[in-house]
Design an enzyme around this catalytic site. Sequence first.
Site, short mmCIF file in Angstrom:
data_model
loop_
_atom_site.label_atom_id
_atom_site.label_comp_id
_atom_site.label_asym_id
_atom_site.label_seq_id
_atom_site.Cartn_x
_atom_site.Cartn_y
_atom_site.Cartn_z
CE LYS A 1 41.01 6.52 38.97
NZ LYS A 1 42.14 6.72 37.63
CG ASP B 1 49.63 5.72 35.23
OD1 ASP B 1 50.68 6.37 34.90
OD2 ASP B 1 48.00 5.71 35.30
CE LYS C 1 50.50 6.49 39.52
NZ LYS C 1 49.36 7.11 38.13
#
Length: 368
Positions: free
Chosen positions: A165, A241, A265
């Site tokens: 990250k 994402d 997701k």
Amino acid sequence: MKIVRISAFGLTLPLRRPYELQGGRLRFEELDSTLVRLDTDEGVSGWGEGCPWGSTYLPAFPRGVRAGIEELAPALLGQDPRRTDVVNSVMDKALPGHPYVKSAIDIACWDVLGKSTGLPVCDLLGGRRPGDVTIQSSIPSTDPTEMLRTIESYHARGYTIHSAKVGSDVAADIERIEYLAEHIPVGSSLTIDANRAWMPDQAIRVMRATEAVDAYFEQPCATYDGSLQVRRATRQPILLDEIIHTYADLLRAHRDRACEGIGLKPNRVGGLTKARLFRDFCVQTGMRLNIEDTGGTALADTAAVHLAQATPARYQRGTWFCHEMITVDPIIGGARNLGGVTRAPDIPGLGAEPDPEALGDPVLVVGG
Ligand code: MG
């Protein structure tokens, strides 16, 4: 077969360590998850989970899952849960949007379909592919040496893909990326995930300065246009994402050549039924996938692993296990960590069920 009862259970999932992204964004000490049970008139029950990672990560919130299920339940009672496309049409008509609500119900429908046909969900999503599914680590953004130590501890447990990250100031991010690229264990692959933190100019400066680094860059900016601007000014592969919500988002990203892959997701796109369409499009067009869920117990993780297990390995990077970041494990069975890789259970349905004692009483029951 008909759905005769829908029950929802609220679960608090304490995190092993408080989670936060750069600048204190998305700081959580626990997650609030909802497990859903569908009971049918033939005695088969299915389980699903909705855990949108707090209220500030996506346009979704935990109590919204429960409210949404209550809203949808009257339209779902009497439906055949094995007819997953029909159930999704019913849900989309009764409540436009709110994919994180529908995901929990949709996953439970696939569990029923698997149990009633005697097949694991991965075989219903196209068929189990050979090999294991790679699990990727999640490396908090700290100083480079500490990030490397975290990567090395994952490496020792078999992990080969690391999602580091980033997203602070440009100079610090360049230093992190260069240091990690130089020192990560041989055979490791790096994803640099900004989780929307960079302005376009920051992303462009970081990525141009680290052009020699062989890494994927994930979700550089908060908006689609910002990320597209970065794509056009840089050369490394980009994964999108958090901003891919609908099939139309995916089509646009492909049309614009905005990315080389996506994070898929189920909770963000509405469940396995819809996620499968994204998966198929990515396989047909050569886009790479991280198939994982937004959060939750081993049940949500297992649902995502079934889709990953039914996807050709070359199109995937990795899945991620939220359930390893929490201190409770209310799930019996499920896809588990086999040393940096995992495998979808080879029993009918999801192969993951909550332990009734861990659940307590339902917060919502609709139906007989
Ligand atoms: Mg990400």
